[in-house]
Design a protein around this motif. Sequence first.
Motif, PDB file in Angstrom:
ATOM      1  N   VAL A 294      -6.180 -12.106   2.391  1.00  0.00           N
ATOM      2  CA  VAL A 294      -5.258 -11.418   1.109  1.00  0.00           C
ATOM      3  C   VAL A 294      -3.927 -11.063   1.696  1.00  0.00           C
ATOM      4  CG1 VAL A 294      -6.101  -9.417   0.997  1.00  0.00           C
ATOM      5  CG2 VAL A 294      -4.865 -10.435  -0.833  1.00  0.00           C
ATOM      6  N   GLY A 295      -2.742 -11.797   1.375  1.00  0.00           N
ATOM      7  CA  GLY A 295      -1.461 -11.163   1.516  1.00  0.00           C
ATOM      8  C   GLY A 295      -1.144  -9.935   0.988  1.00  0.00           C
ATOM      9  N   CYS A 296      -0.497  -9.108   1.622  1.00  0.00           N
ATOM     10  CA  CYS A 296      -0.244  -7.762   0.944  1.00  0.00           C
ATOM     11  C   CYS A 296       1.396  -7.478   1.331  1.00  0.00           C
ATOM     12  CB  CYS A 296      -1.081  -6.634   1.154  1.00  0.00           C
ATOM     13  SG  CYS A 296      -0.640  -4.957   0.682  1.00  0.00           S
ATOM     14  N   THR A 297       2.230  -7.304   0.328  1.00  0.00           N
ATOM     15  CA  THR A 297       3.506  -6.555   0.683  1.00  0.00           C
ATOM     16  C   THR A 297       3.267  -5.186   1.047  1.00  0.00           C
ATOM     17  OG1 THR A 297       4.417  -8.083  -0.768  1.00  0.00           O
ATOM     18  CG2 THR A 297       5.813  -6.241  -0.048  1.00  0.00           C
ATOM     19  N   GLY A 298       3.692  -4.768   2.082  1.00  0.00           N
ATOM     20  CA  GLY A 298       3.385  -3.704   2.961  1.00  0.00           C
ATOM     21  C   GLY A 298       4.242  -2.431   2.563  1.00  0.00           C
ATOM     22  N   ASN A 299       5.406  -2.776   1.440  1.00  0.00           N
ATOM     23  CA  ASN A 299       6.241  -1.753   0.995  1.00  0.00           C
ATOM     24  C   ASN A 299       6.575  -2.146  -0.231  1.00  0.00           C
ATOM     25  OD1 ASN A 299       7.980  -3.800   1.526  1.00  0.00           O
ATOM     26  ND2 ASN A 299       9.466  -2.758   2.340  1.00  0.00           N
ATOM     27  N   LEU A 300       7.539  -1.356  -0.822  1.00  0.00           N
ATOM     28  CA  LEU A 300       8.371  -1.783  -2.155  1.00  0.00           C
ATOM     29  C   LEU A 300       9.524  -2.349  -1.556  1.00  0.00           C
ATOM     30  CD1 LEU A 300       7.544   1.513  -4.494  1.00  0.00           C
ATOM     31  CD2 LEU A 300       6.438  -0.726  -4.230  1.00  0.00           C
ATOM     32  N   THR A 301      10.046  -3.592  -2.247  1.00  0.00           N
ATOM     33  CA  THR A 301      11.126  -4.186  -1.610  1.00  0.00           C
ATOM     34  C   THR A 301      12.444  -3.366  -1.670  1.00  0.00           C
ATOM     35  OG1 THR A 301      11.775  -4.831  -3.829  1.00  0.00           O
ATOM     36  CG2 THR A 301      10.283  -6.291  -2.740  1.00  0.00           C
ATOM     37  N   TRP A 302      12.722  -2.242  -2.052  1.00  0.00           N
ATOM     38  CA  TRP A 302      13.765  -1.561  -2.070  1.00  0.00           C
ATOM     39  C   TRP A 302      13.681  -0.225  -1.164  1.00  0.00           C
ATOM     40  CZ3 TRP A 302      11.507  -2.477  -6.541  1.00  0.00           C
ATOM     41  CH2 TRP A 302      10.314  -1.312  -6.952  1.00  0.00           C
ATOM     42  N   ASP A 303      12.346   0.021  -0.458  1.00  0.00           N
ATOM     43  CA  ASP A 303      12.269   0.910   0.455  1.00  0.00           C
ATOM     44  C   ASP A 303      13.246   0.804   1.921  1.00  0.00           C
ATOM     45  OD1 ASP A 303      10.349   1.966  -1.047  1.00  0.00           O
ATOM     46  OD2 ASP A 303       8.506   1.280  -0.280  1.00  0.00           O
ATOM     47  N   ASP A 304      13.597   2.005   2.485  1.00  0.00           N
ATOM     48  CA  ASP A 304      14.251   1.730   3.749  1.00  0.00           C
ATOM     49  C   ASP A 304      13.143   1.914   4.707  1.00  0.00           C
ATOM     50  OD1 ASP A 304      13.364   4.625   3.795  1.00  0.00           O
ATOM     51  OD2 ASP A 304      15.249   5.430   3.541  1.00  0.00           O
ATOM     52  N   THR A 305      13.645   1.972   6.035  1.00  0.00           N
ATOM     53  CA  THR A 305      12.719   2.152   6.929  1.00  0.00           C
ATOM     54  C   THR A 305      11.664   3.074   7.161  1.00  0.00           C
ATOM     55  OG1 THR A 305      14.550   0.982   8.418  1.00  0.00           O
ATOM     56  CG2 THR A 305      12.554   1.915   9.659  1.00  0.00           C
ATOM     57  N   LEU A 306      11.984   4.363   6.910  1.00  0.00           N
ATOM     58  CA  LEU A 306      10.983   5.186   7.033  1.00  0.00           C
ATOM     59  C   LEU A 306       9.883   5.100   5.857  1.00  0.00           C
ATOM     60  CD1 LEU A 306      12.946   8.587   8.050  1.00  0.00           C
ATOM     61  CD2 LEU A 306      11.276   7.033   9.440  1.00  0.00           C
ATOM     62  N   GLU A 307      10.389   4.852   4.643  1.00  0.00           N
ATOM     63  CA  GLU A 307       9.459   4.742   3.421  1.00  0.00           C
ATOM     64  C   GLU A 307       8.752   3.578   3.805  1.00  0.00           C
ATOM     65  OE1 GLU A 307      12.139   6.438  -0.356  1.00  0.00           O
ATOM     66  OE2 GLU A 307      12.546   4.275   0.638  1.00  0.00           O
ATOM     67  N   SER A 308       9.104   2.539   4.433  1.00  0.00           N
ATOM     68  CA  SER A 308       8.361   1.178   4.514  1.00  0.00           C
ATOM     69  C   SER A 308       7.076   1.648   5.771  1.00  0.00           C
ATOM     70  CB  SER A 308       9.009   0.157   5.204  1.00  0.00           C
ATOM     71  OG  SER A 308      10.008  -0.385   4.300  1.00  0.00           O
ATOM     72  N   ILE A 309       7.616   2.175   6.612  1.00  0.00           N
ATOM     73  CA  ILE A 309       6.439   2.738   7.761  1.00  0.00           C
ATOM     74  C   ILE A 309       5.467   3.650   6.897  1.00  0.00           C
ATOM     75  CG2 ILE A 309       6.268   4.190   9.646  1.00  0.00           C
ATOM     76  CD1 ILE A 309       8.887   3.498  10.629  1.00  0.00           C
ATOM     77  N   GLU A 310       5.761   4.434   6.135  1.00  0.00           N
ATOM     78  CA  GLU A 310       4.919   5.422   5.433  1.00  0.00           C
ATOM     79  C   GLU A 310       3.809   4.292   4.687  1.00  0.00           C
ATOM     80  OE1 GLU A 310       6.952   8.275   3.245  1.00  0.00           O
ATOM     81  OE2 GLU A 310       7.278   9.475   4.989  1.00  0.00           O
ATOM     82  N   ASN A 311       4.477   3.642   3.968  1.00  0.00           N
ATOM     83  CA  ASN A 311       3.738   2.483   3.141  1.00  0.00           C
ATOM     84  C   ASN A 311       2.793   1.775   3.862  1.00  0.00           C
ATOM     85  OD1 ASN A 311       4.209   3.528   0.383  1.00  0.00           O
ATOM     86  ND2 ASN A 311       6.228   2.330   0.321  1.00  0.00           N
ATOM     87  N   PHE A 312       3.368   1.164   5.004  1.00  0.00           N
ATOM     88  CA  PHE A 312       2.392   0.691   5.896  1.00  0.00           C
ATOM     89  C   PHE A 312       1.171   1.520   6.088  1.00  0.00           C
ATOM     90  CE2 PHE A 312       3.833  -3.547   8.130  1.00  0.00           C
ATOM     91  CZ  PHE A 312       4.651  -3.999   7.038  1.00  0.00           C
ATOM     92  N   GLU A 313       1.466   2.389   6.855  1.00  0.00           N
ATOM     93  CA  GLU A 313       0.293   3.247   7.101  1.00  0.00           C
ATOM     94  C   GLU A 313      -0.618   3.700   6.059  1.00  0.00           C
ATOM     95  OE1 GLU A 313      -0.365   3.875  10.173  1.00  0.00           O
ATOM     96  OE2 GLU A 313       1.230   2.531  10.400  1.00  0.00           O
ATOM     97  N   ALA A 314      -0.027   3.767   4.560  1.00  0.00           N
ATOM     98  CA  ALA A 314      -1.203   4.333   3.770  1.00  0.00           C
ATOM     99  C   ALA A 314      -1.680   2.689   3.168  1.00  0.00           C
ATOM    100  CB  ALA A 314      -0.174   4.494   2.359  1.00  0.00           C
ATOM    101  N   VAL A 315      -1.323   1.712   3.266  1.00  0.00           N
ATOM    102  CA  VAL A 315      -2.038   0.354   3.080  1.00  0.00           C
ATOM    103  C   VAL A 315      -3.174   0.497   4.202  1.00  0.00           C
ATOM    104  CG1 VAL A 315      -2.052  -2.120   3.105  1.00  0.00           C
ATOM    105  CG2 VAL A 315      -0.383  -0.916   1.920  1.00  0.00           C
ATOM    106  N   LYS A 316      -2.758   0.583   5.489  1.00  0.00           N
ATOM    107  CA  LYS A 316      -3.705   0.605   6.523  1.00  0.00           C
ATOM    108  C   LYS A 316      -4.849   1.685   6.189  1.00  0.00           C
ATOM    109  CE  LYS A 316      -1.517   0.116  10.588  1.00  0.00           C
ATOM    110  NZ  LYS A 316      -0.250   0.382  11.348  1.00  0.00           N
TER     111      LYS A 316
END
Length: 220
Positions: free
Chosen positions: A38-60
């Motif tokens: 299953v494909g998962c967008t690992g962030n919200l599309t408007w997230d900046d770099t730090l927010e995206s890293i946090e969301n990646f880790e939350a999904v993981k």
Amino acid sequence: MSTTTSHETIVNCLGAPWPEDLSPSFLDRLRGQGVAIVGCTGNLTWDDTLESIENFEAVKSIVRDHPHAYILRGAADLDRDENRGKVGVLLGLQNPKPLGDSLRLLDAFFDLGLRCLALAFNENSYYGCGYASEVDTGLTSLGRKAIERMNQIGVVIDLSHSGDRTAMEALEFSELPVIFSHSTSRALFNRPRSAPDPLIVAAAKKGGVICQDVRANTSV
């Protein structure tokens, strides 16, 4: 990323369009349906770099805590005995915004688990133009360098939100197949984000696929 495995694999290329969609119950439902990837967008599309890293880790973290799921990092993972009967989660970005204009950040997100990347989300990016751009000027020089790097490290190129010219130039420039993780035929569904037939045919000739998205609202 490709596989030479002989067993049948059911793939939902973007079953989780947002990080909060990848819940334990959703993973259970996918597994019950026989979905292996299953494909998962690992962030919200408007997230900046730090927010995206946090969301990646939350999904993981959700995946790590689930007994029947794992982060898919390469084709070899599909044949590992410990992954039999589990759902492989393919982390992606629908918007390259968190990567800015840095190829080093592309490498950094690859280390975090990124394996699928769109070149633009509706509007223009450092890589090229989105489908909502009034004038599609095609790939940028950075976009070509990013595609070259994605080919080298093993990140799938997703053209679902790209403008027609940007998408065509990307699939012509890429040495590897590209995908449309959630799109459809413009001839059948006349929507701005649908793909025209020449683009679909060109992608197929290169070994790519278009994953049908025929919902009433195809803005994501």
